[in-house]
Scaffold this active site. Structure first.
Site, short mmCIF file in Angstrom:
data_model
loop_
_atom_site.label_atom_id
_atom_site.label_comp_id
_atom_site.label_asym_id
_atom_site.label_seq_id
_atom_site.Cartn_x
_atom_site.Cartn_y
_atom_site.Cartn_z
CG MET A 192 -1.79 -1.50 1.39
SD MET A 192 -3.00 -1.39 3.15
CE MET A 192 -3.53 -2.83 3.02
CG HIS A 207 -3.09 -6.84 -3.21
ND1 HIS A 207 -4.69 -7.19 -2.36
CD2 HIS A 207 -4.44 -5.90 -4.35
CE1 HIS A 207 -5.60 -5.86 -2.68
NE2 HIS A 207 -5.42 -5.17 -3.74
N GLY A 234 -7.07 -1.14 2.36
CA GLY A 234 -6.25 -0.68 2.49
C GLY A 234 -6.28 -0.85 4.14
CG PHE A 235 -6.76 0.46 6.69
CD1 PHE A 235 -6.58 0.81 7.77
CD2 PHE A 235 -8.10 1.22 6.12
CE1 PHE A 235 -5.59 2.41 7.81
CE2 PHE A 235 -7.23 2.48 5.66
CZ PHE A 235 -6.41 2.81 6.46
N GLY A 236 -6.43 -4.12 7.14
CA GLY A 236 -7.27 -5.60 8.21
C GLY A 236 -8.26 -5.29 8.29
N GLY A 237 -8.87 -6.28 8.63
CA GLY A 237 -9.93 -6.13 9.79
C GLY A 237 -11.07 -5.91 9.41
N GLY A 274 -10.13 -9.72 1.86
CA GLY A 274 -10.31 -9.26 2.86
C GLY A 274 -12.27 -9.62 3.54
N GLY A 275 -11.97 -10.02 5.88
CA GLY A 275 -13.03 -9.71 6.17
C GLY A 275 -13.53 -11.40 5.78
N GLY A 323 -6.64 -12.73 6.51
CA GLY A 323 -5.22 -11.94 7.70
C GLY A 323 -5.43 -12.22 8.97
CB SER A 324 -7.71 -11.05 10.75
OG SER A 324 -7.78 -9.38 10.82
C1 DX5 Z 1 -7.02 -4.91 2.57
C2 DX5 Z 1 -5.76 -6.19 1.97
C3 DX5 Z 1 -5.86 -7.82 2.52
C4 DX5 Z 1 -6.45 -7.32 4.15
C5 DX5 Z 1 -6.85 -8.89 4.44
O1 DX5 Z 1 -6.64 -4.15 1.72
O2 DX5 Z 1 -5.53 -6.55 0.68
O3 DX5 Z 1 -5.47 -8.45 2.01
O4 DX5 Z 1 -4.67 -8.04 4.81
O5 DX5 Z 1 -7.44 -8.26 6.08
P1 DX5 Z 1 -8.42 -9.18 6.92
O6 DX5 Z 1 -8.41 -11.37 6.22
O7 DX5 Z 1 -8.24 -9.46 8.64
O8 DX5 Z 1 -9.41 -9.05 6.76
ZN ZN Z 2 -5.16 -8.40 -0.13
#
Ligand code: DX5
Ligand code: ZN
Length: 231
Positions: A36, A65, A145-148, A179-180, A200-201
């Site tokens: 990012m 990514h 943009g963000f995990g979780g 994501g999610g 991720g999470s």
């Molecule tokens: C979001 C990222 C995802 C993110 C997924 O911009 O591209 O790869 O890390 O994270 P979770 O699984 O925690 O939603």
């Molecule tokens: Zn990703």
């Protein structure tokens, strides 16, 4: 093709990244690397200072990514690291006035698999003209943009629509979502036709990441109760 699991190291413990990668080498299918730039997305993650050491110890395919503007500036350097999958965002390419087919084919010409990524607010139809030029589609199930974050509930129907179009075009392009993803929604996502789960999470915050990866891979086939101790 069986479902593949691509844990995103965005949620990993960066103080012990070597151990995290070793765990993924043993249990996961793909290492998902979220780059990012603070411009295409409002967050900054990491660049070559992480991609380089990870690529040295990764023994499973890596998936970069690119949530960045002007991804074409970096794809050659990323390919040189041996990163096999590179995805670029349709929105970024169109915004800079470039041709997505050309960008995807330039990734392919480097010997990598080319992925076409797009956010939940992009109508899926917008990727149809470029399906023949990509090796996988990365449908974001949260805003990049963000995990979780929580999953976008439209992702189930978006995946179904995409799969239908891929088949209509006579292609077998895998659909990756990102994501999610949780162990609770994975079975329904698998049912919708997801081929690759980015998580991720859900993986890295679990007590037993290996069991979570195994559950996600068998989503819908193995009862959740068998994994309860892992969560
Ligand atoms: C979001 C990222 C995802 C993110 C997924 O911009 O591209 O790869 O890390 O994270 P979770 O699984 O925690 O939603
Ligand atoms: Zn990703």
């Amino acid at each position: 093709m069986p479902i593949r699991i691509a844990p995103s190291i965005l949620a990993a413990d960066f103080l012990h990244l070597d151990k995290e990668i070793e765990m993924l080498n043993t249990y996961a299918d793909i290492i998902h690397l979220d780059v990012m730039d603070g411009s295409f997305v409002p967050n900054i993650s990491f660049g070559f200072s992480v991609l380089e050491p990870v690529s040295k110890i990764a023994r499973i395919p890596m998936d970069a990514h690119l949530m960045i503007v002007h991804p074409e500036k970096y794809i050659e350097r990323i390919a040189a690291l041996g990163i096999q999958m590179i995805s670029v965002h349709l929105e970024a390419i169109l915004q800079q006035g470039d041709d997505p087919s050309e960008m995807l084919n330039s990734i392919r010409s480097l010997g990598c698999q080319a992925g076409l990524a797009f956010n939940p607010d992009v109508p899926v139809e917008e990727c149809y003209p470029y399906l023949k030029d990509c090796d996988y589609v990365l449908a974001m199930s949260v805003r990049a943009g963000f995990g979780g974050q929580n999953i976008d509930p439209n992702i189930y129907s978006r995946v179904k629509t995409l799969k239908t179009e891929i088949e209509r075009q006579g292609l077998t392009t895998p659909v990756e979502i990102d994501g999610g993803v949780t162990i609770l929604n994975a079975p329904e996502l698998a049912e919708a036709g997801v081929d690759i789960f980015v998580a991720g999470s859900t993986v890295f915050k679990a007590t037993d990441p290996a069991s979570v990866i195994a559950f996600l891979r068998g989503a819908g086939q193995v009862p959740l109760q068998e994994y309860n101790s892992a969560l």
